[in-house]
Every structure is written in structure tokens, then in C-alpha cells.
Design an enzyme around this catalytic site. Structure first.
Site, PDB file in Angstrom:
ATOM      1  N   LYS B  80      29.552  34.698  39.370  1.00 21.62           N
ATOM      2  CA  LYS B  80      29.961  34.486  37.977  1.00 21.62           C
ATOM      3  C   LYS B  80      29.452  33.130  37.507  1.00 21.62           C
ATOM      4  CE  LYS B  80      34.204  34.635  35.155  1.00 21.62           C
ATOM      5  NZ  LYS B  80      35.693  34.775  35.212  1.00 21.62           N
ATOM      6  N   SER B 163      37.453  38.469  32.092  1.00 20.41           N
ATOM      7  CA  SER B 163      36.204  37.805  31.769  1.00 20.41           C
ATOM      8  C   SER B 163      35.089  37.997  32.796  1.00 20.41           C
ATOM      9  CB  SER B 163      36.445  36.301  31.608  1.00 20.41           C
ATOM     10  OG  SER B 163      36.792  35.717  32.853  1.00 20.41           O
ATOM     11  N   SER B 187      41.260  38.132  34.997  1.00 20.23           N
ATOM     12  CA  SER B 187      39.806  38.170  34.769  1.00 20.23           C
ATOM     13  C   SER B 187      38.981  38.744  35.914  1.00 20.23           C
ATOM     14  CB  SER B 187      39.285  36.769  34.449  1.00 20.23           C
ATOM     15  OG  SER B 187      39.498  36.470  33.090  1.00 20.23           O
TER      16      SER B 187
END
Lengths: 95, 497
Positions: B80, B163, B187
Site C-alpha cells: 500500500k 482504503s 481499511s
């Protein structure tokens, strides 16, 4: 809790965000909706409750008070938009 | 092996294949690079790093040849783009970090590379990890590799959740074997549910936060996204551990999670929190939840209904605590030290112009809420009140864990929705995290695993919540549930197989 344009202007200044006049109205509405939704927290009884300071009970570790890193001024400055003589360059702040 | 067979392997199977010399890491990694190129339209990566991946793969093959393999040697992983990676652009999916190249490596990614992992690239996310649909990224929306097979969503591009949407989309579409994400209020777990993969948030303090771009420091925690519970156990074992550079990382042993998967659930008490049975829950999700409880009962666990009375207050409490911490953490983006700079007539003008141009709408909204609830005259009524409510939420969980060992809930109140939906209604978007936020507020480990498809053909996840630092048991219960669910469906966008 209603947040009006004046409040948006004040908060934006505190947050160092420039918000256009046309966006202030929209943001005032959105923030008011969010704060009104959050208002339900007042229903929770907390008269004898301590505010949380650490989510996991732990004792913070101590370490020796010695310098174990440093001397990396070039690394620190590498991402700055403007530098001079090992310093960041900002707008003039002293008249 | 054909490329699509290589990209279909689990991490556990690929490790065996690498050690048996069935294929090399260079071949395995190239198959993933090629698959990623073919799926560029999913926008799962902000910055692919194919050259670095091949260099790391060659080093992995050398380590394998000399029997010096680590836990992840040769395994291609997506990161990420919230983790700082030395020498590789790190954006947090924000315009304000344009051009930022970290001179250091985050502790979690350093741990992965020390164990031989191979970085495929930096995965897309919601800007500063603020979002539940991966629609707030400055680098564009991520697409879910799943598509509805019937109903009104058929033919539409769907969100991957957020996210960690790029991480989840990459793992589901077989363009990464595993990924690291971060979870502040859901997330990792919510996108895992939307994309039909396993996603785990460990206990707060299990993984170091050093070098991870901060959103809400009392909640942020790194964790794995994988295609099996066993893979999650392998990745967590490689990521976790004490780090002197993060004073909130806990100095306790990291168990062998993979070995712990063999533990039986016989005699365990699984709690069903009745407050999660919300009024407008789709019947399919309720039915899957009941099926999950039944699977665990058949495996020998005892199912007990328990009560977490403060559940409905967790989300509004989160929307004070998280924005407050975010407004403080994001004060560092001043245009001077790194990233975007929009010069103004004086210093304040530079700050305000830079931050207005650099932050997107949702980030600005949260900075505004956070600044407001911390401001003079409102601090006690909002922030202090929220921190007291948070104490009571944690007490709720502590109390139920005297009655049971682990909790079972749905992960999210819906399956994936269409890109563009809920964009104009922040609260509707926030409600995606209604089932994931409570465990975050209490710092507890929680995991989502795919358990079935809804009538539209979209994956649904079930969530398990464990006691603090009891990830080993959480994973063993998850594996029992995984075996019973026997979820073997795959998204339409997942290679040639």
C-alpha cells in the site's frame, strides 16, 4: 450543532486551509450534518469514566538517553522544494 | 507452469514450489508483472516497480540456491502506498506528496524484505487512507475485479472498498500474491470483504507504525491481505515484531502463526453480538452470518449470544477521534519540507495555498472536523467526550471476553457498490465501516474472510474479532471457518484460468 460560514472561515484559518467562498457554504452544510450525527455521543453516560489515553495497556519502554542516529542533513533536505546552505528556504517571516 | 497457474498459487504453495525448484522467483515475479501490465485498467498500483522486483527476485533465487531462504523468500507482494519505501516514490495517494521519495524504509516493509519478500509496486489507496471505496485517490479510482452477474449492478464497474482498495484488488485479481495494507477503522477488512480475499488487522501495537504515513496514530495498524488464512498467518509472522523506533509497538514474542493454525476450535466459545443485527441489514448477509455460526458449531465450538451495548456509538466516536488525530498528523504538510509547494505572498499564504491545492475534498473535510473538535471551547464537549466513550467501548469488549473467546460478525453491511455511488453523502460512506470500527476503537485484532456470494454474484465477508494479542487463536478459528465455507469463487478479472 450547526456550523455556519463564519465558523468554517475560522476553522479553515486554524487548519491553514484556503477555502473558496463558494465552497464555504457547501462545507458548512456537510460539517453540520456530520456534527449533528456525532451529537448522539452525548447520550452515553461518562460521568465516572476516564478518557482513554492508551488503547492497549502497556508500559512505555525507556531507552538510554544517547544519540544513536543523525548527521543526515542531506537526507532530511532532499525532498524540500527549496534549500540553501543546509537549510530550508521559506517566505520571509521577519520584516 | 503457465503464467496463470503461477499467479493462482497461494503464498504457501509458491514457497513449496520455490523450494522444490519447480519454478524460480524470477519466473514467478515476471508472471505477476505481466499479469499486472494486462490489468493496468484496474488501477491497482500507483507506482509499479518491475525492475526492483526483478532485482529482488534474482537475489531471492540466489538465497534459495544456498538454502538461506526466509519466510517470504521470492514471494511477490504489493505494498500500500502509505508505507515509505526507500528510493521509491511514496504518495499516500495525495497530490500534496507529489515528488516525495523517502530516504528511509518503513519498519514493516523492511521486515518483509528481510524475510526475502519481493516488492511488485506501490498499491493505490484512498487519499491518506481516508475512505471506504478507493474513490478519493489523487491517482484515480481503483476498480474491483469482481462484477455483478445479475441485478442492477450488472455491467458496472464496482469499487474495491477502501482504503486499502488497490491492495485488495491486486490480490483478488492475481496480480499480487499478497499485499500489505493498513487499517484504521476497517481499511483492510472492508476491502477484503468487497474483493473476496482475507484481510487482517492485528492488535494495535503488534506491527510497528514507524515509516507508515500517519492518519490516526492511536488506531493505525498494518496487516496482510491474502487469498488464504494460512497466507495471512505467514505474512503477519514476517511483518510483526517489536521496533524500538515505535514506542507503541509491543515487546512480546511473535508466535509461529502458521503452526498455530492446527489448533482445534473444539470447546471454544464464539460470541454473536446482538447489536450487530442492524435494522436494514440485507437478509443475505444475516443468513451468511448464521451459516458462519453454524459452521463453527459443527466444528465443535459453542455459540453464545452476547451484548456490546455501545456498538452504535463506535462510529460517531471514531469520527471525532480519527479526524482529530488526522488534523494533527497532517499539519506537517506545509509545502516547505517535502512534497507540493504553492508559493504565496507570505508564509501563511504559502501554507494555505499549498494545503488547499494538495489535499482532496475528503481529507480537507476530516482536517476541518478534527480542527473543530480540538479547538478552544469544543475540546471538552467533543474530543474529551469521545475519549471517554472510547474507554467504555473498550470496557464493553473486555467484559464480553469473560464470556467468550472470539466474536463472529459480518464484515460490512453490503457487498461492493458501483463507482460513483455514495460520493455526495459522507455519512452514508462512513456507514460502510459500522461493523469494523468497534474493534479498531478497542485496539483488538480482527480478520475478514470470504464466506459466500450474494445473489448478484458478489463476495461477502465474515469478520472474527479476537482478544488483544491473541492473533494465533483468531487465525485458527478463521481457518476452521475457511474450511467450512469452502469459498472457491474467483473474480472475472483474475487471469486466464
Amino acid at each position: 450543532m450547526s456550523i455556519d460560514r463564519a465558523a468554517v472561515t475560522h476553522i479553515a484559518r486554524l487548519a491553514r486551509l484556503r477555502i473558496t467562498e463558494s465552497d464555504k457554504e457547501k462545507l458548512a452544510g456537510e460539517l453540520s450534518d456530520i456534527m449533528n450525527w456525532i451529537e448522539q455521543l452525548q447520550e452515553v453516560e461518562t460521568a465516572t469514566t476516564q478518557p482513554m489515553s492508551s488503547v492497549i495497556e502497556m508500559a512505555l519502554k525507556m531507552r538510554p538517553d544517547i544519540v544513536d542516529d543523525g548527521g543526515k542533513a542531506d537526507d532530511v533536505l532532499a525532498n524540500a522544494s527549496e534549500t540553501a546552505d543546509g537549510h530550508y528556504v521559506t517566505n520571509k517571516v521577519i520584516e | 507452469m503457465a503464467d496463470y497457474e503461477l499467479t493462482d498459487l497461494t503464498i504457501a504453495a509458491a514457497r513449496t514450489g520455490l523450494r522444490n525448484r519447480d519454478f524460480s522467483s524470477v519466473e514467478l515475479v515476471q508472471a505477476h508483472i505481466d499479469a499486472g501490465e494486462a490489468a493496468r485498467d484496474l488501477n491497482a498500483y500507483i507506482t509499479p516497480t518491475p525492475e526492483r522486483a526483478q532485482t529482488m527476485a534474482a537475489a531471492a533465487d540466489a538465497a534459495l540456491a544456498s538454502d538461506e531462504a526466509g519466510m517470504l523468500t521470492g514471494i511477490p507482494i504489493a505494498v500500500k502506498d502509505l508505507f515509505c519505501t526507500q528510493g521509491v516514490a511514496t504518495t499516500a495517494a495525495s497530490h500534496i506528496l507529489e515528488g516525495f521519495i523517502p530516504p528511509y524504509e518503513s519498519s514493516v516493509t523492511a521486515n518483509l524484505w528481510r524475510q526475502g519478500g519481493v516488492m511488485l509496486g506501490k498499491a493505490n489507496l484512498d487519499e491518506f487512507a481516508m475512505g471506504s471505496a478507493n474513490v478519493t485517490s489523487y491517482y484515480g479510482t481503483v476498480t474491483n475485479p469482481w462484477q455483478a452477474t445479475s441485478g442492477p449492478l450488472k455491467g458496472k464497474d464496482l469499487v474495491p472498498g477502501g482504503s486499502s482498495g488497490g491492495s485488495a484488488s491486486a490480490v483478488a485479481s492475481r496480480i499480487a500474491m499478497g499485499a500489505v495494507g493498513t487499517d484504521t477503522g476497517g481499511s483492510i477488512r472492508q476491502p477484503a470483504s468487497f474483493c473476496g480475499v482475507v484481510g487482517m488487522k492485528p492488535t494495535y501495537g503488534r506491527c510497528s507504525r514507524w515509516g507508515t504515513i500517519a492518519f490516526a496514530s492511536s488506531l493505525d495498524q498494518a496487516g496482510p491481505l491474502t487469498r488464504s488464512v494460512e497466507d495471512a498467518a505467514i505474512m503477519l509472522g514476517a511483518m510483526a515484531g517489536h521496533d524500538p523506533k515505535d514506542s507503541t509497538s509491543v515487546d512480546i514474542d511473535v508466535p509461529d502463526y502458521q503452526a498455530g493454525l492446527r489448533a482445534s476450535v473444539k470447546g471454544l466459545k464464539v460470541g454473536i453480538p446482538k447489536e450487530y443485527r442492524v435494522d436494514d441489514m440485507p437478509p443475505e448477509i444475516d443468513a451468511l452470518w448464521q451459516a458462519g455460526a453454524e459452521w463453527l458449531r459443527q466444528a465443535g465450538a459453542e455459540i453464545v449470544e452476547i451484548s456490546l451495548p455501545l456498538t452504535k456509538y463506535a462510529l460517531p466516536c471514531y469520527y471525532i477521534v480519527a479526524p482529530a488525530e488526522a488534523s494533527s498528523n497532517l499539519a506537517r504538510y506545509d509545502g516547505i519540507r517535502y512534497g507540493l509547494r504553492v508559493d504565496g505572498k507570505d508564509l501563511v499564504d504559502t501554507y494555505e495555498g499549498t494545503r488547499a491545492a494538495g489535499f482532496g475534498d475528503e481529507v480537507q473535510r476530516r482536517i476541518m472536523i478534527g480542527t473543530y473538535v480540538l479547538s478552544s471551547g469544543y475540546y471538552d464537549a467533543y474530543y474529551l467526550k469521545a475519549q471517554k466513550v472510547r474507554t467504555r467501548i473498550a470496557e464493553d469488549f473486555r467484559a464480553v471476553f469473560t464470556e467468550c473467546d472470539v466474536l463472529l460478525t459480518p464484515t460490512a453491511p453490503s457487498s461492493a457498490f458501483a463507482i460513483g455511488e455514495k460520493m455526495d453523502d459522507p455519512i452514508a460512506m462512513y456507514l460502510n465501516d459500522i461493523f469494523t470500527v468497534p474493534a479498531s476503537m478497542a485496539g483488538l485484532p480482527a480478520l475478514s474472510l470470504p464466506a459466500g456470494l450474494d445473489a448478484q454474484g458478489l463476495p461477502l465477508g465474515l469478520q472474527l474479532i479476537g482478544q488483544a494479542f491473541d492473533e494465533a487463536r483468531l487465525l485458527s478459528v478463521a481457518q476452521s471457518l475457511e474450511t467450512a465455507a469452502a469459498f472457491d469463487k474467483r473474480p472475472i478479472r483474475s487471469g486466464a484460468a
